[in-house]
Design a protein around this motif. Structure first.
Motif, PDB file in Angstrom:
ATOM      1  N   LEU A 299       3.296 -10.991  -4.906  1.00  0.00           N
ATOM      2  CA  LEU A 299       3.418  -9.946  -3.893  1.00  0.00           C
ATOM      3  C   LEU A 299       3.977 -10.531  -2.602  1.00  0.00           C
ATOM      4  O   LEU A 299       3.745 -11.696  -2.283  1.00  0.00           O
ATOM      5  N   ALA A 300       4.691  -9.703  -1.869  1.00  0.00           N
ATOM      6  CA  ALA A 300       5.394 -10.187  -0.672  1.00  0.00           C
ATOM      7  C   ALA A 300       4.433 -10.397   0.488  1.00  0.00           C
ATOM      8  O   ALA A 300       3.530  -9.603   0.735  1.00  0.00           O
ATOM      9  N   SER A 301       4.666 -11.476   1.211  1.00  0.00           N
ATOM     10  CA  SER A 301       3.969 -11.710   2.476  1.00  0.00           C
ATOM     11  C   SER A 301       5.022 -11.822   3.572  1.00  0.00           C
ATOM     12  O   SER A 301       6.212 -11.954   3.293  1.00  0.00           O
TER      13      SER A 301
ATOM     14  N   PHE B 220      -5.416 -11.477   7.540  1.00  0.00           N
ATOM     15  CA  PHE B 220      -6.773 -10.918   7.641  1.00  0.00           C
ATOM     16  C   PHE B 220      -6.820  -9.835   8.712  1.00  0.00           C
ATOM     17  O   PHE B 220      -7.385  -8.752   8.507  1.00  0.00           O
ATOM     18  N   TRP B 221      -6.215 -10.108   9.873  1.00  0.00           N
ATOM     19  CA  TRP B 221      -6.259  -9.156  10.985  1.00  0.00           C
ATOM     20  C   TRP B 221      -5.302  -7.985  10.757  1.00  0.00           C
ATOM     21  O   TRP B 221      -5.586  -6.865  11.164  1.00  0.00           O
ATOM     22  N   MET B 222      -4.180  -8.252  10.080  1.00  0.00           N
ATOM     23  CA  MET B 222      -3.244  -7.170   9.786  1.00  0.00           C
ATOM     24  C   MET B 222      -3.839  -6.164   8.805  1.00  0.00           C
ATOM     25  O   MET B 222      -3.479  -4.980   8.802  1.00  0.00           O
ATOM     26  N   ALA B 223      -4.755  -6.636   7.964  1.00  0.00           N
ATOM     27  CA  ALA B 223      -5.360  -5.747   6.973  1.00  0.00           C
ATOM     28  C   ALA B 223      -6.343  -4.765   7.596  1.00  0.00           C
ATOM     29  O   ALA B 223      -6.613  -3.716   7.003  1.00  0.00           O
TER      30      ALA B 223
ATOM     31  N   LEU C  97      -4.995  -4.854   0.197  1.00  0.00           N
ATOM     32  CA  LEU C  97      -6.097  -5.408   0.990  1.00  0.00           C
ATOM     33  C   LEU C  97      -6.677  -6.644   0.320  1.00  0.00           C
ATOM     34  O   LEU C  97      -7.048  -7.615   1.000  1.00  0.00           O
ATOM     35  N   SER C  98      -6.762  -6.621  -1.002  1.00  0.00           N
ATOM     36  CA  SER C  98      -7.243  -7.802  -1.728  1.00  0.00           C
ATOM     37  C   SER C  98      -6.318  -8.989  -1.479  1.00  0.00           C
ATOM     38  O   SER C  98      -6.781 -10.129  -1.308  1.00  0.00           O
ATOM     39  N   PHE C  99      -5.032  -8.715  -1.452  1.00  0.00           N
ATOM     40  CA  PHE C  99      -4.048  -9.769  -1.175  1.00  0.00           C
ATOM     41  C   PHE C  99      -4.223 -10.310   0.242  1.00  0.00           C
ATOM     42  O   PHE C  99      -4.274 -11.524   0.473  1.00  0.00           O
TER      43      PHE C  99
END
Length: 310
Positions: A12-14, A23-26, A80-82
């Motif tokens: 998956l793309a980051s 973590f904060w972006m989620a 979110l898991s990612f």
């Protein structure tokens, strides 16, 4: 490095350079998802418990709410898991299932939006026949046709990708699986898959968009035949919520398609942002739009808030 991956998985793309901020972006992403789930569940509950809303227009709204719940839930928890647990790999099978759900549910939503446009056309242009044409039975049949249309048109997409070899980089450009994104990673002839995917989108979303526009042209012609501007605005105002919902669905869809086809050199952030907008914007906006425009829904929401406070 694709050699480090299982041959049956994708990455998956980051966002390059912002991995530490995942973590904060989620957190805002999770908040938007919770808002979408809450809003659509509230619509389903209110329509179910409010007898005055037991009409085709609101049954279609319930269908939209159910589709938005399914679409967002099939993607956002995995994202979110990612972001929270760094589970970047998604298995090939799970990716194909997610891809099918995204495209099929989008097709079903497009069909329901067309049915809502027809409902508005009949209500304004053939008001005396509205109750006879759009009965509860007809509404259920339309829902079943929408579901069958989405499944039948888009089930071949994962089936066409299933036998293809994937020997290139397995890094996706989104945080979830889309047909063109996965197809571009294959190291074989993808022409049949590409042609079928484009044909399916044109025959479903493209045709629906044309028919929705045609229905509003006919509605506009009928409205302009009314005697006064006050009457015209009053009648056309019944279509405002539906027009906003159509725009909330088609604008992100078109934007994502444009980014996929012409945005190869764009930053990964653009691809990821457009993908998240496509998944979440309709799910969040639809209940808000109809909540603002429908007095019965407003009243029930205020009653629920009052009961919660007391």
């Amino acid at each position: 490095n694709s050699s480090d991956l299982s041959p049956s998985s994708f990455i998956l793309a980051s966002i390059p350079g912002l991995e530490a901020a995942h973590f904060w972006m989620a957190i805002p992403l999770c908040s938007i998802y919770v808002l979408a789930v809450t809003g659509n569940c509230a619509v389903l509950f209110i329509v179910k418990t409010e007898p005055s809303l037991h009409a085709p227009m609101y049954f279609f709204l319930c269908m939209l709410a159910a589709i938005d719940l399914a679409l967002s839930t099939s993607t956002v928890p995995r994202i979110l898991s990612f972001y929270w647990f760094n589970t970047r790999e998604i298995s090939f099978g799970a990716c194909l299932v997610q891809m099918f759900l995204i495209h099929a549910l989008s097709a079903i939503e497009s069909t329901v939006l067309l049915a809502m446009a027809v409902d508005r056309y009949v209500a304004i242009c053939q008001p005396l026949r509205h109750a006879a044409i759009l009965t509860n039975t007809a509404t259920v049949k339309i829902g079943l046709v929408a579901m069958a249309r989405g499944v039948l048109f888009f089930l071949p997409l994962p089936l066409l990708l299933l036998p293809l070899p994937f020997c290139r980089s397995r890094a996706l450009s989104h945080s979830f699986c889309l047909h063109q994104d996965v197809m571009n990673l294959a190291c074989a002839n993808t022409t049949p898959s590409m042609v079928y995917g484009l044909t399916a989108i044109l025959l479903v979303m493209g045709l629906d968009a044309i028919l929705i526009c045609l229905s509003y042209i006919l509605i506009l012609k009928a409205v302009l035949r009314l005697a006064s501007w006050k009457e015209r605005l009053k009648v056309f105002s019944t279509c405002v919520a539906h027009i906003c919902v159509v725009l909330a669905f088609y604008v992100p869809l078109i934007g994502l398609s444009v980014v996929h086809r012409f945005g190869k050199g764009l930053a990964p952030l653009v691809h990821i942002t457009m993908g998240n907008i496509y998944i979440l914007v309709p799910a969040v906006l639809n209940p808000i739009i109809y909540g603002v425009r429908t007095k019965q829904i407003q009243r029930r929401i205020l009653n629920l808030i009052h009961i919660y406070k007391t």
